[in-house]
Design a protein around this motif. Structure first.
Motif, PDB file in Angstrom:
ATOM      1  N   VAL A 158      50.039  50.803 -76.340  1.00 31.50           N
ATOM      2  CA  VAL A 158      48.725  51.430 -76.302  1.00 31.50           C
ATOM      3  C   VAL A 158      47.723  50.590 -77.081  1.00 31.50           C
ATOM      4  O   VAL A 158      46.584  50.381 -76.654  1.00 31.50           O
ATOM      5  N   ASP A 159      48.156  50.070 -78.227  1.00 30.74           N
ATOM      6  CA  ASP A 159      47.285  49.289 -79.106  1.00 30.74           C
ATOM      7  C   ASP A 159      48.150  48.197 -79.731  1.00 30.74           C
ATOM      8  O   ASP A 159      48.643  47.337 -79.027  1.00 30.74           O
ATOM      9  N   SER A 160      48.354  48.255 -81.018  1.00 29.23           N
ATOM     10  CA  SER A 160      49.206  47.256 -81.670  1.00 29.23           C
ATOM     11  C   SER A 160      50.678  47.678 -81.608  1.00 29.23           C
ATOM     12  O   SER A 160      50.990  48.860 -81.425  1.00 29.23           O
ATOM     13  N   VAL A 161      51.574  46.697 -81.769  1.00 30.17           N
ATOM     14  CA  VAL A 161      53.002  46.994 -81.712  1.00 30.17           C
ATOM     15  C   VAL A 161      53.759  46.051 -82.642  1.00 30.17           C
ATOM     16  O   VAL A 161      53.418  44.874 -82.770  1.00 30.17           O
ATOM     17  N   VAL A 162      54.769  46.598 -83.329  1.00 26.15           N
ATOM     18  CA  VAL A 162      55.643  45.811 -84.203  1.00 26.15           C
ATOM     19  C   VAL A 162      57.083  46.250 -83.937  1.00 26.15           C
ATOM     20  O   VAL A 162      57.395  47.433 -83.993  1.00 26.15           O
ATOM     21  N   GLY A 163      57.951  45.291 -83.642  1.00 19.68           N
ATOM     22  CA  GLY A 163      59.341  45.666 -83.414  1.00 19.68           C
ATOM     23  C   GLY A 163      60.162  44.480 -82.972  1.00 19.68           C
ATOM     24  O   GLY A 163      59.783  43.327 -83.165  1.00 19.68           O
ATOM     25  N   ILE A 164      61.302  44.786 -82.382  1.00 23.58           N
ATOM     26  CA  ILE A 164      62.179  43.759 -81.835  1.00 23.58           C
ATOM     27  C   ILE A 164      62.334  44.011 -80.339  1.00 23.58           C
ATOM     28  O   ILE A 164      62.019  45.092 -79.841  1.00 23.58           O
ATOM     29  N   SER A 165      62.826  43.009 -79.632  1.00 20.24           N
ATOM     30  CA  SER A 165      63.192  43.192 -78.232  1.00 20.24           C
ATOM     31  C   SER A 165      64.631  43.698 -78.185  1.00 20.24           C
ATOM     32  O   SER A 165      65.560  42.968 -78.513  1.00 20.24           O
ATOM     33  N   HIS A 166      64.795  44.931 -77.784  1.00 19.02           N
ATOM     34  CA  HIS A 166      66.150  45.496 -77.721  1.00 19.02           C
ATOM     35  C   HIS A 166      66.934  44.909 -76.550  1.00 19.02           C
ATOM     36  O   HIS A 166      68.172  44.788 -76.642  1.00 19.02           O
ATOM     37  N   ARG A 167      66.260  44.549 -75.493  1.00 19.59           N
ATOM     38  CA  ARG A 167      66.962  43.880 -74.390  1.00 19.59           C
ATOM     39  C   ARG A 167      67.513  42.531 -74.858  1.00 19.59           C
ATOM     40  O   ARG A 167      68.643  42.162 -74.540  1.00 19.59           O
ATOM     41  N   ARG A 168      66.705  41.810 -75.616  1.00 15.90           N
ATOM     42  CA  ARG A 168      67.165  40.530 -76.155  1.00 15.90           C
ATOM     43  C   ARG A 168      68.335  40.740 -77.118  1.00 15.90           C
ATOM     44  O   ARG A 168      69.314  39.973 -77.097  1.00 15.90           O
ATOM     45  N   ALA A 169      68.261  41.793 -77.939  1.00 17.81           N
ATOM     46  CA  ALA A 169      69.351  42.080 -78.878  1.00 17.81           C
ATOM     47  C   ALA A 169      70.648  42.353 -78.130  1.00 17.81           C
ATOM     48  O   ALA A 169      71.720  41.874 -78.518  1.00 17.81           O
ATOM     49  N   GLY A 170      70.564  43.111 -77.031  1.00 20.07           N
ATOM     50  CA  GLY A 170      71.749  43.388 -76.227  1.00 20.07           C
ATOM     51  C   GLY A 170      72.321  42.137 -75.594  1.00 20.07           C
ATOM     52  O   GLY A 170      73.549  41.936 -75.576  1.00 20.07           O
ATOM     53  N   ARG A 171      71.433  41.265 -75.089  1.00 27.06           N
ATOM     54  CA  ARG A 171      71.891  40.006 -74.484  1.00 27.06           C
ATOM     55  C   ARG A 171      72.591  39.131 -75.512  1.00 27.06           C
ATOM     56  O   ARG A 171      73.660  38.562 -75.239  1.00 27.06           O
ATOM     57  N   GLU A 172      72.008  39.011 -76.699  1.00 25.42           N
ATOM     58  CA  GLU A 172      72.588  38.139 -77.720  1.00 25.42           C
ATOM     59  C   GLU A 172      73.940  38.652 -78.202  1.00 25.42           C
ATOM     60  O   GLU A 172      74.852  37.862 -78.472  1.00 25.42           O
ATOM     61  N   MET A 173      74.083  39.977 -78.286  1.00 22.73           N
ATOM     62  CA  MET A 173      75.377  40.520 -78.685  1.00 22.73           C
ATOM     63  C   MET A 173      76.424  40.249 -77.609  1.00 22.73           C
ATOM     64  O   MET A 173      77.561  39.860 -77.925  1.00 22.73           O
ATOM     65  N   ALA A 174      76.078  40.429 -76.348  1.00 22.94           N
ATOM     66  CA  ALA A 174      77.023  40.155 -75.260  1.00 22.94           C
ATOM     67  C   ALA A 174      77.461  38.696 -75.277  1.00 22.94           C
ATOM     68  O   ALA A 174      78.647  38.380 -75.104  1.00 22.94           O
ATOM     69  N   GLN A 175      76.515  37.801 -75.501  1.00 23.52           N
ATOM     70  CA  GLN A 175      76.845  36.368 -75.528  1.00 23.52           C
ATOM     71  C   GLN A 175      77.776  36.042 -76.691  1.00 23.52           C
ATOM     72  O   GLN A 175      78.714  35.246 -76.543  1.00 23.52           O
ATOM     73  N   ALA A 176      77.536  36.666 -77.852  1.00 28.23           N
ATOM     74  CA  ALA A 176      78.401  36.429 -79.015  1.00 28.23           C
ATOM     75  C   ALA A 176      79.814  36.941 -78.749  1.00 28.23           C
ATOM     76  O   ALA A 176      80.804  36.289 -79.114  1.00 28.23           O
ATOM     77  N   ILE A 177      79.931  38.086 -78.114  1.00 34.74           N
ATOM     78  CA  ILE A 177      81.242  38.651 -77.797  1.00 34.74           C
ATOM     79  C   ILE A 177      81.994  37.744 -76.821  1.00 34.74           C
ATOM     80  O   ILE A 177      83.185  37.447 -77.026  1.00 34.74           O
ATOM     81  N   MET A 178      81.314  37.278 -75.800  1.00 34.76           N
ATOM     82  CA  MET A 178      81.974  36.424 -74.804  1.00 34.76           C
ATOM     83  C   MET A 178      82.363  35.078 -75.392  1.00 34.76           C
ATOM     84  O   MET A 178      83.400  34.514 -75.025  1.00 34.76           O
ATOM     85  N   ARG A 179      81.561  34.558 -76.323  1.00 39.43           N
ATOM     86  CA  ARG A 179      81.899  33.279 -76.949  1.00 39.43           C
ATOM     87  C   ARG A 179      83.233  33.364 -77.692  1.00 39.43           C
ATOM     88  O   ARG A 179      83.932  32.355 -77.836  1.00 39.43           O
ATOM     89  N   GLN A 180      83.576  34.544 -78.169  1.00 36.96           N
ATOM     90  CA  GLN A 180      84.826  34.716 -78.902  1.00 36.96           C
ATOM     91  C   GLN A 180      86.012  34.994 -77.989  1.00 36.96           C
ATOM     92  O   GLN A 180      87.132  35.224 -78.466  1.00 36.96           O
ATOM     93  N   GLY A 181      85.793  34.982 -76.698  1.00 37.00           N
ATOM     94  CA  GLY A 181      86.892  35.102 -75.745  1.00 37.00           C
ATOM     95  C   GLY A 181      87.209  36.497 -75.259  1.00 37.00           C
ATOM     96  O   GLY A 181      88.151  36.684 -74.486  1.00 37.00           O
ATOM     97  N   TYR A 182      86.439  37.487 -75.667  1.00 33.97           N
ATOM     98  CA  TYR A 182      86.687  38.848 -75.198  1.00 33.97           C
ATOM     99  C   TYR A 182      86.186  38.993 -73.755  1.00 33.97           C
ATOM    100  O   TYR A 182      85.116  38.489 -73.407  1.00 33.97           O
TER     101      TYR A 182
END
Length: 345
Positions: A158-182
């Motif tokens: 609506v106006d200003s916004v402060v936060g994180i990208s939750h979609r990006r957070a989900g992608r990065e966690m999936a990539q970390a999990i797959m890198r470890q062989g799961y």
């Protein structure tokens, strides 16, 4: 149409509804004789415009009070007390004081809380999330004060916004999990229709898996009750149903803590037999038998940045400042439950 850069007045509602300002006042104060058809027309016009009556009377009627409306879904969720700490750290050095409204993750409750808070003419609004009802968005746009939506940047502010990208957070966690062989990965989380940020993390998570030719092998959802207890129960349920799982991604750390405690009791080797990760980076859980893999959601920093925007913009009374967009980057913490070694450099 009213100028969105100034607060709405009775005249705006009068013009939109086609009745006199006196009639509009009677309807909104619920006083005097007004026909049902006229009352409905006025209320629809006010809601569409986002008009909120001013509860400050007399000489103060055109002024703002030194309050910042902070509207959050819960105080029992451990995320938001830390956000409030960040907000208070900044406002403590100013005349502004935070006043908190709780929505319980319900759009209609958020609408009611926002309406009540705006009627006292605060100097700014800090509100969790980007998803609001049409009426709430109209009130925020028409408020004529700094509005900062927090926690999430995946959407239209609506106006200003402060936060994180939750979609990006989900992608990065999936990539970390797959890198470890799961590869046989399950998901446990809150019910998505109410928790928009958890839904976006799940969307980013499944998108990253799909790019690698994988999908979530099983999933389980909950609502209400003790998160740690639910984590224990859901972990047992999903492992009984899908014993081949080698990793579980939890939508938050508390249900992840419950899952870890269940595995310890059941003699399941974590992370060798089963890896696990949560979200939020809650310090309170540092006393667990193993440090849970997680992602810091920048909670205090979000609170501080949002409060700084309100302080700076509310001081600029002559020329409205441009909206501010701040995207913070959460930090992945591998902990002791995300197996190291396979593909780890």
């Amino acid at each position: 149409m009213a100028d969105p850069k100034r607060p709405l007045t009775l005249r705006d509602v009068s013009e939109a509804s086609g009745v006199s300002e006196m009639t509009v006042s009677r309807v909104l104060r619920n006083r005097g004789e007004v026909s049902a058809a006229t009352r409905e027309r006025v209320l629809i016009a006010a809601k569409t415009l986002g008009y909120v009556p001013n509860k400050i009377a007399g000489a103060l009627a055109s002024s703002r009070v030194n309050l910042v409306a902070v509207i959050i879904p819960s105080m029992s969720n451990m995320v938001f007390p830390e956000v409030m700490t960040g907000i208070s750290q900044v406002l403590d050095d100013t005349p502004l004081q935070p006043v908190v409204g709780i929505t319980n993750y319900r759009a209609e409750k958020e609408e009611a809380v926002l309406y009540e808070m705006l009627s006292w003419r605060p100097s700014g609004v800090i509100i969790a999330g980007l998803e609001h009802s049409d009426a709430a968005r109209a009130m925020l746009r028409a408020a004529g004060i700094p509005v900062v939506e927090i926690m999430d940047v995946d959407g239209q502010a609506v106006d200003s916004v402060v936060g994180i990208s939750h979609r990006r957070a989900g992608r990065e966690m999936a990539q970390a999990i797959m890198r470890q062989g799961y590869r046989n990965i399950g998901f446990l989380g809150t019910k998505m229709p109410l928790d928009h940020r958890a839904r976006k993390r799940f969307e980013g998570f499944t998108e990253a898996l799909a790019k690698a030719g994988l999908e979530v092998a099983d999933r389980e959802f909950y609502s209400g009750g003790s998160a740690i207890t639910k984590g224990r129960e859901m972990t047992r349920t999903i492992l009984d149903r899908s014993p081949e799982l080698d990793f579980i991604y939890y939508s938050n750390d508390l249900i992840g803590a419950g899952g870890l405690l269940y595995c310890q009791q059941a003699g399941i080797d974590v992370p060798g037999q089963l890896g696990m990760a949560g979200f939020n980076g809650i310090d309170l859980l540092d006393g667990l038998p193993l440090k849970l893999a997680t992602m810091d959601a920048c909670r205090q920093e979000i609170g501080r940045k949002a409060a700084q925007i309100v302080v700076e913009r509310s001081a600029k009374t002559e020329t409205p400042a441009d909206p501010v967009r701040i995207e913070l980057s959460p930090t992945l913490e591998l902990g002791e439950t995300l197996r190291r070694g396979l593909g780890q450099k």
